[in-house]
Design an enzyme around this catalytic site. Structure first.
Site, PDB file in Angstrom:
ATOM      1  N   HIS A 177       0.822  -1.221   0.000  1.00 32.13           N
ATOM      2  CA  HIS A 177       0.000   0.000   0.000  1.00 32.13           C
ATOM      3  C   HIS A 177       0.858   1.275   0.000  1.00 32.13           C
ATOM      4  CE1 HIS A 177      -3.566  -2.420   0.945  1.00 32.13           C
ATOM      5  NE2 HIS A 177      -2.951  -2.941   1.985  1.00 32.13           N
TER       6      HIS A 177
HETATM    7  O1  RIB Z   1      -5.061   0.322   4.577  1.00 33.39           O
HETATM    8  C1  RIB Z   1      -3.660   0.265   4.438  1.00 33.39           C
HETATM    9  C2  RIB Z   1      -3.013   1.402   5.155  1.00 33.39           C
HETATM   10  O2  RIB Z   1      -3.272   1.296   6.557  1.00 33.39           O
HETATM   11  C3  RIB Z   1      -1.472   1.400   5.029  1.00 33.39           C
HETATM   12  O3  RIB Z   1      -1.015   2.719   5.069  1.00 33.39           O
HETATM   13  C4  RIB Z   1      -1.032   0.678   6.261  1.00 33.39           C
HETATM   14  O4  RIB Z   1       0.285   1.053   6.673  1.00 33.39           O
HETATM   15  C5  RIB Z   1      -2.038   1.156   7.252  1.00 33.39           C
HETATM   16  O5  RIB Z   1      -1.613   2.423   7.726  1.00 33.39           O
END
Ligand code: RIB
Ligand code: CA
Length: 311
Positions: free
Chosen positions: A239
């Site tokens: 992500h």
């Molecule tokens: O949904 C994924 C996000 O939430 C990413 O940034 C992970 O590190 C958490 O913060």
């Protein structure tokens, strides 16, 4: 090419850690500061994790500014079950040699935006509390920023509830303030980040690059990889790393200008990023929604960047 400045706001958990490692070797952006926020784990831990990973990356010169310990209105939401108790898959790194700066994150964001008027890219990969506080305190801030690139939200789906992604769910009021602040906002939501995954075998290939940073990147992602096994995704979504890579070079991505607002009241939908991307009913278009990436190109960019450690 002269690189433009980037400030990274993060809630250093495991994928934030890999995003920090990648931030050392970007093509168009230069990391100049990091701000931390409560999110995956408590802000004391996200801050310590950030300092530790910057040292692992050989970036101990990059200043770190600690930020909000909780969302604007409600109690903090964490994700220890995904990121481990300490936020780094419970891996133990050397204690950091330094502390965060004394200035709070929201003042640091404004300070750097003033220092680089029209040039600063703010990449936020955690809950948006720090940025919302900065916007509330400094009304000229949105005009000073070149752009805001967030990991957060989803035009379709969710990962904390069926309709909300973690970063936006953790502080929906803050997220809606960001989407309506007037600065150019780019949303790397689950639509694109779930397509930016690496398989267990590809993580081992990454470690085989041989540097301690590449081995750490593989090891720190093992816990979340197991968590994602329940998603039948075939790998683990990167992500935050894909968000940083997008901010650095958005070719090979699909980006659409759309309307995006955040539901802050819904019983079932609190934290949902409501977009008109797939609706006949148009909203005021206020953000760029990133919906796709060529996974092979994404993988190649991760490997090319990580290969610069120990090169
Ligand atoms: O949904 C994924 C996000 O939430 C990413 O940034 C992970 O590190 C958490 O913060
Ligand atoms: Ca994060």
């Amino acid at each position: 090419m002269n690189k433009l400045p980037m400030l990274l706001d993060c809630d250093t958990g495991v994928d934030d850690a890999v995003a920090i490692l990648l931030s050392k070797y970007l093509n168009t952006l230069e990391l100049i500061a990091v701000t931390t926020v409560a999110g995956n784990v408590e802000v004391e831990h996200t801050t310590r994790n950030t300092l530790q990973v910057l040292e692992l990356a050989g970036m101990e010169h990059i200043p770190v500014y600690m930020g909000a310990e909780k969302p604007l209105l409600y109690e903090a939401v964490t994700a220890h079950h995904v990121h481990g108790q300490n936020g780094l898959n419970d891996m133990v790194l050397p204690m950091p040699n330094r502390k965060p700066e004394s200035m709070p994150a929201w003042d640091a964001i404004y300070t750097y935006a003033k220092q680089y008027p029209g040039e600063l890219t703010l990449v936020a990969v955690g809950p948006l509390t720090n940025l919302a506080l900065a916007i509330a305190k400094y009304k000229e801030l949105p005009k000073l920023l070149k752009r805001i690139v967030i990991m957060g939200g989803a035009a379709v789906g969710g990962n904390v509830t069926p309709s909300a992604e973690f970063n936006v769910y953790a502080d929906p009021e803050a997220a809606d303030m960001v989407f309506t602040c007037g600065a150019p906002v780019y949303m790397c939501g689950l639509d694109v980040t779930m397509r930016a995954y690496l398989t267990a075998e590809e993580l081992d290939e990454l470690a085989a690059l041989g540097s301690k940073q590449a081995v750490f990147a593989r090891d720190v992602m093992q816990g979340i990889l197991k968590f994602y096994r329940t998603y039948q995704l075939g790998g683990v979504a990167f992500h935050d790393p894909v968000t940083v890579l997008y901010a650095d070079d958005d070719s090979n991505f699909q980006t659409d200008f759309a309307g995006v607002r955040v539901e802050t009241k819904g019983k079932l939908t609190r934290g949902k990023t409501v977009t008109d991307l797939y609706s006949d009913k148009q909203m005021e278009h206020n953000a760029y929604v990133v919906t796709n990436v060529d996974r092979d190109v994404f993988k190649r960019r991760v490997f090319e960047t990580m290969a610069k450690y120990g090169a």
